[in-house]
Write a protein that holds these residues in place. Sequence first.
Motif, PDB file in Angstrom:
ATOM      1  N   ASP A 153       0.772  -1.271  -0.069  1.00  0.00           N
ATOM      2  CA  ASP A 153      -0.014  -0.042   0.049  1.00  0.00           C
ATOM      3  C   ASP A 153       0.782   1.151   0.222  1.00  0.00           C
ATOM      4  N   ALA A 154       0.803   2.047  -1.188  1.00  0.00           N
ATOM      5  CA  ALA A 154       1.877   3.071  -1.396  1.00  0.00           C
ATOM      6  C   ALA A 154       1.523   3.975  -0.115  1.00  0.00           C
ATOM      7  N   ASP A 155       0.245   4.213   0.287  1.00  0.00           N
ATOM      8  CA  ASP A 155      -0.015   5.332   1.160  1.00  0.00           C
ATOM      9  C   ASP A 155       0.119   5.001   2.838  1.00  0.00           C
ATOM     10  N   ASP A 156       0.114   3.513   2.819  1.00  0.00           N
ATOM     11  CA  ASP A 156       0.330   3.284   4.142  1.00  0.00           C
ATOM     12  C   ASP A 156       0.790   1.715   4.240  1.00  0.00           C
ATOM     13  N   PRO A 157       2.260   1.454   3.923  1.00  0.00           N
ATOM     14  CA  PRO A 157       2.892   0.342   3.573  1.00  0.00           C
ATOM     15  C   PRO A 157       2.769  -0.344   5.021  1.00  0.00           C
ATOM     16  N   MET A 158       3.070   0.002   6.073  1.00  0.00           N
ATOM     17  CA  MET A 158       3.047  -0.538   7.258  1.00  0.00           C
ATOM     18  C   MET A 158       1.883  -1.034   8.008  1.00  0.00           C
ATOM     19  N   ALA A 159       0.801  -0.382   7.321  1.00  0.00           N
ATOM     20  CA  ALA A 159      -0.520  -0.575   7.859  1.00  0.00           C
ATOM     21  C   ALA A 159      -0.695  -0.212   9.347  1.00  0.00           C
ATOM     22  N   LEU A 160      -0.513   1.087   9.504  1.00  0.00           N
ATOM     23  CA  LEU A 160      -0.598   1.842  10.595  1.00  0.00           C
ATOM     24  C   LEU A 160      -1.757   2.307  10.821  1.00  0.00           C
ATOM     25  N   LYS A 161      -2.637   2.450   9.788  1.00  0.00           N
ATOM     26  CA  LYS A 161      -3.779   3.031   9.911  1.00  0.00           C
ATOM     27  C   LYS A 161      -5.037   2.532   9.095  1.00  0.00           C
ATOM     28  N   ARG A 162      -4.783   1.167   8.936  1.00  0.00           N
ATOM     29  CA  ARG A 162      -5.568   0.315   8.026  1.00  0.00           C
ATOM     30  C   ARG A 162      -5.493  -1.337   8.601  1.00  0.00           C
ATOM     31  N   PRO A 163      -6.577  -2.073   8.504  1.00  0.00           N
ATOM     32  CA  PRO A 163      -6.260  -3.374   8.661  1.00  0.00           C
ATOM     33  C   PRO A 163      -5.155  -4.164   7.923  1.00  0.00           C
TER      34      PRO A 163
END
Length: 213
Positions: A153-163
């Motif tokens: 995920d280019a916007d959140d690669p570490m999944a800090l704000k998404r499942p």
Amino acid sequence: MTPSAAQSRYEAEVTRQWSAHAADGAHDLGHLRRVWLRAKLIAMDETCDLEVLLAACMFHDLVNLPKSHPERARASTLSAEAACHFLRSDGFPEAKLSAVGHAIAAHSFSAGITPATAEARVLQDADRLEALGAIGIARMFHISGQMGGGLFDADDPMALKRPLDDRAFALDHIQTKLLKLVDTMQTAPGRAMAVERAEWMMSFRTRLLSEIG
């Protein structure tokens, strides 16, 4: 039959049975050979029947269903049945067939079968090592691409704000499954190899994150 002759014969049979299906770069003869190589190393600290172990390693993915297939959890059991059918016709010792079948059936993560023999524990560890380290990274991205997933995920690669969603993003698979494999290793040598490979995998992820900013 010598081990090398048996391996060649088994590879020929696997190739024959796989020929009816599309090629799978993550489950090819190279994968089988690497699993056998690691199994032999792990077995140096275990009391194993190498005739059983070789057959189990060579045929453990004989029925190779895609991860999205509804019967994926039965793939190892189907592989065990197909392997024993061939081995019986090929003159493999009848008394050892159940050991081969159990090792194959129990190797799969999705099957949820507890390995009850040394050969089953060694095969399970050797196969799971393929999901870790550099080869694990390569196979992870390959399989994700086959299933239509993206790299990350280019916007959140570490999944800090998404499942976490490893169906959509390959990088998520490191956290959702691969790192957890270390705690499932059945043998001391397998665990040591898994720890080292997991550490390398984490280093790769750190480097990837730094490169994409």
